[in-house]
Design an enzyme around this catalytic site. Sequence first.
Site, PDB file in Angstrom:
ATOM      1  N   ILE A 109       0.844  -1.200   0.000  1.00  0.00           N
ATOM      2  CA  ILE A 109       0.000   0.000   0.000  1.00  0.00           C
ATOM      3  C   ILE A 109       0.875   1.246   0.000  1.00  0.00           C
ATOM      4  O   ILE A 109       0.405   2.341   0.253  1.00  0.00           O
ATOM      5  CB  ILE A 109      -0.945  -0.030   1.229  1.00  0.00           C
ATOM      6  CG1 ILE A 109      -0.138  -0.162   2.536  1.00  0.00           C
ATOM      7  CG2 ILE A 109      -1.945  -1.182   1.100  1.00  0.00           C
ATOM      8  CD1 ILE A 109      -0.993  -0.054   3.802  1.00  0.00           C
ATOM      9  N   HIS A 127      -4.418  -4.218  -2.643  1.00  0.00           N
ATOM     10  CA  HIS A 127      -4.885  -3.822  -1.311  1.00  0.00           C
ATOM     11  C   HIS A 127      -4.989  -2.308  -1.154  1.00  0.00           C
ATOM     12  O   HIS A 127      -4.956  -1.793  -0.039  1.00  0.00           O
ATOM     13  CB  HIS A 127      -3.966  -4.429  -0.233  1.00  0.00           C
ATOM     14  CG  HIS A 127      -4.036  -5.930  -0.194  1.00  0.00           C
ATOM     15  ND1 HIS A 127      -3.095  -6.733   0.419  1.00  0.00           N
ATOM     16  CD2 HIS A 127      -4.948  -6.790  -0.723  1.00  0.00           C
ATOM     17  CE1 HIS A 127      -3.433  -8.012   0.265  1.00  0.00           C
ATOM     18  NE2 HIS A 127      -4.544  -8.072  -0.423  1.00  0.00           N
ATOM     19  N   ASN A 226      12.205 -15.075  -1.612  1.00  0.00           N
ATOM     20  CA  ASN A 226      11.771 -14.697  -0.265  1.00  0.00           C
ATOM     21  C   ASN A 226      12.837 -15.057   0.762  1.00  0.00           C
ATOM     22  O   ASN A 226      13.647 -15.963   0.544  1.00  0.00           O
ATOM     23  CB  ASN A 226      10.450 -15.396   0.092  1.00  0.00           C
ATOM     24  CG  ASN A 226       9.635 -14.615   1.104  1.00  0.00           C
ATOM     25  OD1 ASN A 226       9.433 -13.418   0.950  1.00  0.00           O
ATOM     26  ND2 ASN A 226       9.184 -15.275   2.156  1.00  0.00           N
TER      27      ASN A 226
HETATM   28  P1  NAD Z   1       4.071 -10.571   5.048  1.00  0.00           P
HETATM   29  O1  NAD Z   1       4.524  -9.631   6.108  1.00  0.00           O
HETATM   30  O2  NAD Z   1       3.056 -11.590   5.381  1.00  0.00           O
HETATM   31  O3  NAD Z   1       5.329 -11.347   4.436  1.00  0.00           O
HETATM   32  C1  NAD Z   1       6.509 -10.706   4.043  1.00  0.00           C
HETATM   33  C2  NAD Z   1       7.502 -11.791   3.632  1.00  0.00           C
HETATM   34  O4  NAD Z   1       8.650 -11.138   3.128  1.00  0.00           O
HETATM   35  C3  NAD Z   1       7.962 -12.676   4.788  1.00  0.00           C
HETATM   36  O5  NAD Z   1       7.855 -14.039   4.395  1.00  0.00           O
HETATM   37  C4  NAD Z   1       9.425 -12.270   5.019  1.00  0.00           C
HETATM   38  O6  NAD Z   1      10.247 -13.367   5.344  1.00  0.00           O
HETATM   39  C5  NAD Z   1       9.812 -11.743   3.664  1.00  0.00           C
HETATM   40  N1  NAD Z   1      10.826 -10.689   3.708  1.00  0.00           N
HETATM   41  C6  NAD Z   1      10.926  -9.641   4.567  1.00  0.00           C
HETATM   42  N2  NAD Z   1      11.951  -8.844   4.210  1.00  0.00           N
HETATM   43  C7  NAD Z   1      12.510  -9.399   3.108  1.00  0.00           C
HETATM   44  C8  NAD Z   1      13.617  -9.046   2.282  1.00  0.00           C
HETATM   45  N3  NAD Z   1      14.339  -7.956   2.497  1.00  0.00           N
HETATM   46  N4  NAD Z   1      13.893  -9.844   1.222  1.00  0.00           N
HETATM   47  C9  NAD Z   1      13.171 -10.975   0.976  1.00  0.00           C
HETATM   48  N5  NAD Z   1      12.127 -11.358   1.735  1.00  0.00           N
HETATM   49  C10 NAD Z   1      11.803 -10.578   2.781  1.00  0.00           C
HETATM   50  O7  NAD Z   1       3.588  -9.651   3.819  1.00  0.00           O
HETATM   51  P2  NAD Z   1       2.606  -9.948   2.602  1.00  0.00           P
HETATM   52  O8  NAD Z   1       2.836 -11.301   2.043  1.00  0.00           O
HETATM   53  O9  NAD Z   1       2.692  -8.761   1.727  1.00  0.00           O
HETATM   54  O10 NAD Z   1       1.129  -9.987   3.215  1.00  0.00           O
HETATM   55  C11 NAD Z   1       0.722  -9.266   4.294  1.00  0.00           C
HETATM   56  C12 NAD Z   1      -0.138  -8.003   4.089  1.00  0.00           C
HETATM   57  O11 NAD Z   1       0.573  -6.927   4.680  1.00  0.00           O
HETATM   58  C13 NAD Z   1      -0.442  -7.550   2.716  1.00  0.00           C
HETATM   59  O12 NAD Z   1      -1.809  -7.530   2.607  1.00  0.00           O
HETATM   60  C14 NAD Z   1       0.084  -6.103   2.637  1.00  0.00           C
HETATM   61  O13 NAD Z   1      -0.945  -5.283   2.118  1.00  0.00           O
HETATM   62  C15 NAD Z   1       0.313  -5.692   4.037  1.00  0.00           C
HETATM   63  N6  NAD Z   1       1.492  -4.835   4.328  1.00  0.00           N
HETATM   64  C16 NAD Z   1       1.982  -3.969   3.395  1.00  0.00           C
HETATM   65  C17 NAD Z   1       3.099  -3.201   3.686  1.00  0.00           C
HETATM   66  C18 NAD Z   1       3.614  -2.244   2.653  1.00  0.00           C
HETATM   67  O14 NAD Z   1       2.843  -1.693   1.867  1.00  0.00           O
HETATM   68  N7  NAD Z   1       4.918  -2.027   2.574  1.00  0.00           N
HETATM   69  C19 NAD Z   1       3.738  -3.332   4.920  1.00  0.00           C
HETATM   70  C20 NAD Z   1       3.193  -4.221   5.868  1.00  0.00           C
HETATM   71  C21 NAD Z   1       2.061  -4.985   5.556  1.00  0.00           C
END
Ligand code: NAD
Length: 260
Positions: A109, A127, A226
């Site tokens: 987002i 999202h 990942n």
């Molecule tokens: P998640 O938090 O469930 O998973 C993130 C994954 O990324 C984890 O498996 C983690 O091990 C991996 N990861 C973290 N840092 C990494 C890196 N530097 N390199 C490689 N892998 C890495 O997130 P998701 O799958 O996007 O789902 C969760 C929900 O959270 C989504 O709906 C999303 O909208 C929301 N969200 C979005 C943000 C954003 O916009 N940046 C931040 C937090 C949550």
Amino acid sequence: MSKVEKEKLMQLADWIKESRNIVVFTGAGISTESGIPDFRSPGGIWSRFDPNELTYQNFVANPASRRKFWEFYRENWKESSGAQPNSAHRAVAALERQGKLTAVITQNIDRLHQAAGNSPAKVLELHGTMWEVRCLSCNYYYPWKEIYNLLEEGKEVGNCHQCGGLLKPATVSFGQSLPAETLREAQRCSMDCDLFICIGSSLVVYPAAQLPETAKNSGAKLVIINRERTPLDGIADLNIRGEAGEIMTGLLELLEVSPE
Ligand code: NAD
């Protein structure tokens, strides 16, 4: 990066060279190197808020939940407003410049793909976005900064000036439907692509996590990049474990593509 991971990256570079229709699918993990925590990072905002409480149903049901929501978004906005795209976002933008990318389907987002240079028309925000606030009744949009300033002054967020409806950040919360047109387009792109690359997603949030399966079942190669294992590793053609920034930078080097 280990020798095995390097060999996998070479395989991915070859597939990208052969491919004409690539979809990149991203999650919160692509943005952690920009300083935006994912769901599970210790110490991040998610460790202070319970995502199960921040549901759409709670938001519309009572003012106390809405206050909690605004508190959450105030912190989120504060933490994310200075965030810049990192090398992984820039590498995805470079793939678009190569003319190979059909779409970036993102669960994020934060709008960092657009900030890195991907054309907004190619970024499918499943999202929604945190950078707008929307009236749930008349769809009127408000700039996030207007609401943020109110919260910083300790004031309550009022109702829509146009129609009196409830205002909510233009994100898709738990229990809220995904934007139908965006989801349809994401499904279409997933069915049509020949290579589907997931970057930084735990692949547990549905219906978004259905899309890699859709791509695989439609004949695309599936690649998962990942930090840790995901439930879809078993059906992937390639699992590359590590940090998104380092992996995507290494990939561009193999492709001899400039990140800028
Ligand atoms: P998640 O938090 O469930 O998973 C993130 C994954 O990324 C984890 O498996 C983690 O091990 C991996 N990861 C973290 N840092 C990494 C890196 N530097 N390199 C490689 N892998 C890495 O997130 P998701 O799958 O996007 O789902 C969760 C929900 O959270 C989504 O709906 C999303 O909208 C929301 N969200 C979005 C943000 C954003 O916009 N940046 C931040 C937090 C949550």
